[in-house]
Scaffold this active site. Structure first.
Site, PDB file in Angstrom:
ATOM      1  N   ARG A  35       0.828  -1.218   0.000  1.00 43.77           N
ATOM      2  CA  ARG A  35       0.000   0.000   0.000  1.00 43.77           C
ATOM      3  C   ARG A  35       0.860   1.265   0.000  1.00 43.77           C
ATOM      4  O   ARG A  35       0.475   2.266  -0.606  1.00 43.77           O
ATOM      5  CB  ARG A  35      -0.922   0.005   1.206  1.00 43.77           C
ATOM      6  CG  ARG A  35      -2.019  -1.005   1.029  1.00 43.77           C
ATOM      7  CD  ARG A  35      -3.016  -0.932   2.142  1.00 43.77           C
ATOM      8  NE  ARG A  35      -4.178  -1.716   1.781  1.00 43.77           N
ATOM      9  CZ  ARG A  35      -5.049  -2.204   2.638  1.00 43.77           C
ATOM     10  NH1 ARG A  35      -4.887  -1.981   3.928  1.00 43.77           N
ATOM     11  NH2 ARG A  35      -6.086  -2.890   2.225  1.00 43.77           N
ATOM     12  N   LYS A 221     -18.953 -16.997  -0.300  1.00 43.21           N
ATOM     13  CA  LYS A 221     -20.393 -16.845  -0.109  1.00 43.21           C
ATOM     14  C   LYS A 221     -21.061 -15.989  -1.159  1.00 43.21           C
ATOM     15  O   LYS A 221     -20.543 -14.946  -1.533  1.00 43.21           O
ATOM     16  CB  LYS A 221     -20.627 -16.179   1.253  1.00 43.21           C
ATOM     17  CG  LYS A 221     -20.231 -17.064   2.392  1.00 43.21           C
ATOM     18  CD  LYS A 221     -20.551 -16.378   3.686  1.00 43.21           C
ATOM     19  CE  LYS A 221     -20.415 -17.356   4.835  1.00 43.21           C
ATOM     20  NZ  LYS A 221     -20.667 -16.713   6.107  1.00 43.21           N
ATOM     21  N   GLY A 377      -9.819  -9.181  -2.381  1.00 35.54           N
ATOM     22  CA  GLY A 377      -8.696  -9.763  -1.644  1.00 35.54           C
ATOM     23  C   GLY A 377      -8.174 -11.086  -2.156  1.00 35.54           C
ATOM     24  O   GLY A 377      -7.003 -11.196  -2.513  1.00 35.54           O
ATOM     25  N   GLY A 400     -13.241  -3.531  -0.579  1.00 33.93           N
ATOM     26  CA  GLY A 400     -14.624  -3.030  -0.469  1.00 33.93           C
ATOM     27  C   GLY A 400     -14.925  -1.924  -1.466  1.00 33.93           C
ATOM     28  O   GLY A 400     -16.008  -1.885  -2.062  1.00 33.93           O
TER      29      GLY A 400
HETATM   30  P1  AMP Z   1     -14.287 -14.455  -0.633  1.00 34.65           P
HETATM   31  O1  AMP Z   1     -13.585 -13.648   0.414  1.00 34.65           O
HETATM   32  O2  AMP Z   1     -15.760 -14.515  -0.483  1.00 34.65           O
HETATM   33  O3  AMP Z   1     -13.836 -14.088  -2.027  1.00 34.65           O
HETATM   34  O4  AMP Z   1     -13.845 -15.960  -0.374  1.00 34.65           O
HETATM   35  C1  AMP Z   1     -12.542 -16.410  -0.542  1.00 34.65           C
HETATM   36  C2  AMP Z   1     -12.386 -17.714   0.180  1.00 34.65           C
HETATM   37  O5  AMP Z   1     -13.312 -18.637  -0.327  1.00 34.65           O
HETATM   38  C3  AMP Z   1     -11.022 -18.337   0.022  1.00 34.65           C
HETATM   39  O6  AMP Z   1     -10.348 -18.304   1.245  1.00 34.65           O
HETATM   40  C4  AMP Z   1     -11.327 -19.766  -0.407  1.00 34.65           C
HETATM   41  O7  AMP Z   1     -10.589 -20.723   0.309  1.00 34.65           O
HETATM   42  C5  AMP Z   1     -12.786 -19.921  -0.090  1.00 34.65           C
HETATM   43  N1  AMP Z   1     -13.435 -20.915  -0.943  1.00 34.65           N
HETATM   44  C6  AMP Z   1     -13.423 -20.985  -2.274  1.00 34.65           C
HETATM   45  N2  AMP Z   1     -14.056 -22.088  -2.704  1.00 34.65           N
HETATM   46  C7  AMP Z   1     -14.497 -22.739  -1.623  1.00 34.65           C
HETATM   47  C8  AMP Z   1     -15.206 -23.953  -1.408  1.00 34.65           C
HETATM   48  N3  AMP Z   1     -15.592 -24.702  -2.434  1.00 34.65           N
HETATM   49  N4  AMP Z   1     -15.486 -24.300  -0.140  1.00 34.65           N
HETATM   50  C9  AMP Z   1     -15.090 -23.541   0.890  1.00 34.65           C
HETATM   51  N5  AMP Z   1     -14.408 -22.383   0.759  1.00 34.65           N
HETATM   52  C10 AMP Z   1     -14.107 -21.990  -0.481  1.00 34.65           C
END
Ligand code: AMP
Length: 420
Positions: A35, A221, A377, A400
């Site tokens: 950063r 999610k 991220g 964000g």
């Molecule tokens: P996000 O911050 O929502 O972009 O989520 C990123 C995280 O999602 C990473 O740390 C991944 O390990 C996790 N992730 C991706 N695919 C899966 C999965 N099939 N099951 C559980 N976690 C996951």
């Protein structure tokens, strides 16, 4: 609108809002200075022109002034990177800051103490008692908004020119990121180079789109990505849904997903998004097979299954080979690509293949002339893990802020300078 590359900063004192919210270890050493490095072109241009710098940032989420989150820990590293002995004001407003800012000579640099030591920076009351009444809470909110005006004015009077280079906080209407701009006329406020690059990258994807436009949404999610998916459905040709969130879609359409990640309260939403994609003529790719594990671990027993027939006790931890092939084909033929979120648990070596294949396909498409933006991220961490950051068009620094920008929201830090 004024732009940093055309502006002559000689003899001007410039307040630069940066995002130096760097991670620190237990001994308060910086563990990742990306950063700080990202803002160097802006800081160096101002000094090269013969201007002086007043650098302002937040660090962490302090509830009050604390030694641990003092910017004095970051000061030596800023001096080193800039090649200039940086002075320090022990408070971002008040006598020390005013005297040191007033005495600044061309080529000199002053770093202000953590802006968030003051509740006025965010404009939100702190230390509200648990048993406070609604009236007391409303009065506290009003009071901090009032004192925020004074605080903002004090920050503004330190300088002649305002530059915002803190894309990471552009979605916040804080004193130093947005409100302060009112105190400078149109010719004395502008974006820094980093902020300008971020804006250009997003606008190239969303407004100046070369087709086909493919967005790859992965990660854990769906709930955290609903707004962006909704907005993207108005503009993409292909939408790839992968990662943990894809199992919510599989379940919504009657799939057996074993112990895979799922948001049961989002099943209807998943159906609605699929419906919207159909109506908009968007090619929605949900994947057909998964690499599965019998536990959430790199050492899990592994196998492959249809995303709709994952055995009980097993969970989908990455996309499978058929899905990889399908996604890669679409990505390689795209002219604009947005990637947010891994296709699986790429932190585990045994479940990184899908994410790696996507990263490589994006690099290949970029090589052939596509514009690719990587943001959020974990996809940034992934592109770095596979050493492909220099083979894509742009890797965003804003989590964000980038998401809100892609959701089509107006960002206060941007609006304060250019009016929209
Ligand atoms: P996000 O911050 O929502 O972009 O989520 C990123 C995280 O999602 C990473 O740390 C991944 O390990 C996790 N992730 C991706 N695919 C899966 C999965 N099939 N099951 C559980 N976690 C996951």
């Amino acid at each position: 609108m004024q732009t940093i590359d055309h502006f002559d900063f000689s003899g001007k004192k410039t307040f630069v809002r940066v995002d130096f919210n760097v991670p620190l270890d237990e001994q308060l050493n910086i563990t990742d200075d990306t950063r700080i490095r990202s803002a160097l072109p802006t800081l160096k241009k101002i000094l090269k022109d013969g201007g002086s710098l007043i650098i302002a940032t937040h660090l962490g989420r302090p509830k009050k002034a604390s030694d641990k989150l003092s910017l004095k820990h970051v000061l030596p590293h800023i001096s080193k990177l800039l090649g200039v002995e940086v002075q320090f004001a022990n408070n971002c407003v008040g006598e020390d800051a005013e005297a040191k800012a007033a005495a600044l000579q061309p080529g000199e640099v002053l770093l202000l103490e953590n802006l968030r030591f003051h509740a006025e920076e965010e404009g939100k009351p702190r230390n509200i008692a648990d048993n406070a009444t609604d009236e007391e809470i409303a009065a506290a909110k009003k009071a901090v908004k009032e004192s925020q005006k004074e605080f903002t004015k004090k920050l503004a009077t330190l300088a002649d020119v305002y530059v915002n280079d803190a894309f990471g906080t552009a979605h916040r209407a804080h004193a130093s990121t947005a409100l302060i701009a009112e105190h400078f006329d149109a010719d004395s406020k502008m974006f820094g180079f980093l902020m300008q690059k971020e804006i250009n990258a997003v606008e190239k994807v969303m407004k100046d789109t070369e087709r086909p436009f493919t967005a790859i949404m992965g990660g854990a999610k769906v709930s955290s990505k609903i707004d962006i998916i909704n907005n993207l459905l108005d503009s993409v040709d292909n939408l790839i849904i992968a990662g943990g969130m894809s199992y919510t879609f599989a379940k919504a359409f009657g799939g057996k997903i074993g112990n895979s990640l799922v948001e049961d309260d989002k099943l209807d939403l998943a159906k609605e998004l699929v419906e919207k994609a159909k109506k908009k003529g968007v090619n929605l790719l949900l994947g057909t097979d998964a690499k599965i594990g019998d536990s959430f671990s790199n050492d899990a027993k592994t196998g492959f299954a249809s995303v709709k027939e994952i055995p009980d006790g097993w969970l989908g931890l990455d996309i499978g080979p058929d899905t990889i092939e399908e996604f890669v084909e679409v990505i390689k033929n795209s002219k604009t690509i947005l990637w947010n979120g891994p296709t699986g648990v790429f932190e585990f070596e045994n479940f990184e293949d899908g994410t790696r294949a996507v990263a490589e396909a994006i690099a290949e498409a970029t090589n052939k002339g596509a514009f690719s933006l990587i943001g959020g991220g974990d996809s940034v961490a992934a592109i770095n893990k596979f050493n492909l950051a220099d083979q894509v068009s742009y890797v965003s620094t804003g989590g964000g802020a980038l998401l809100e920008f892609m959701e089509g929201k107006e960002l206060p830090g941007i609006k304060a300078i250019r009016g929209y």
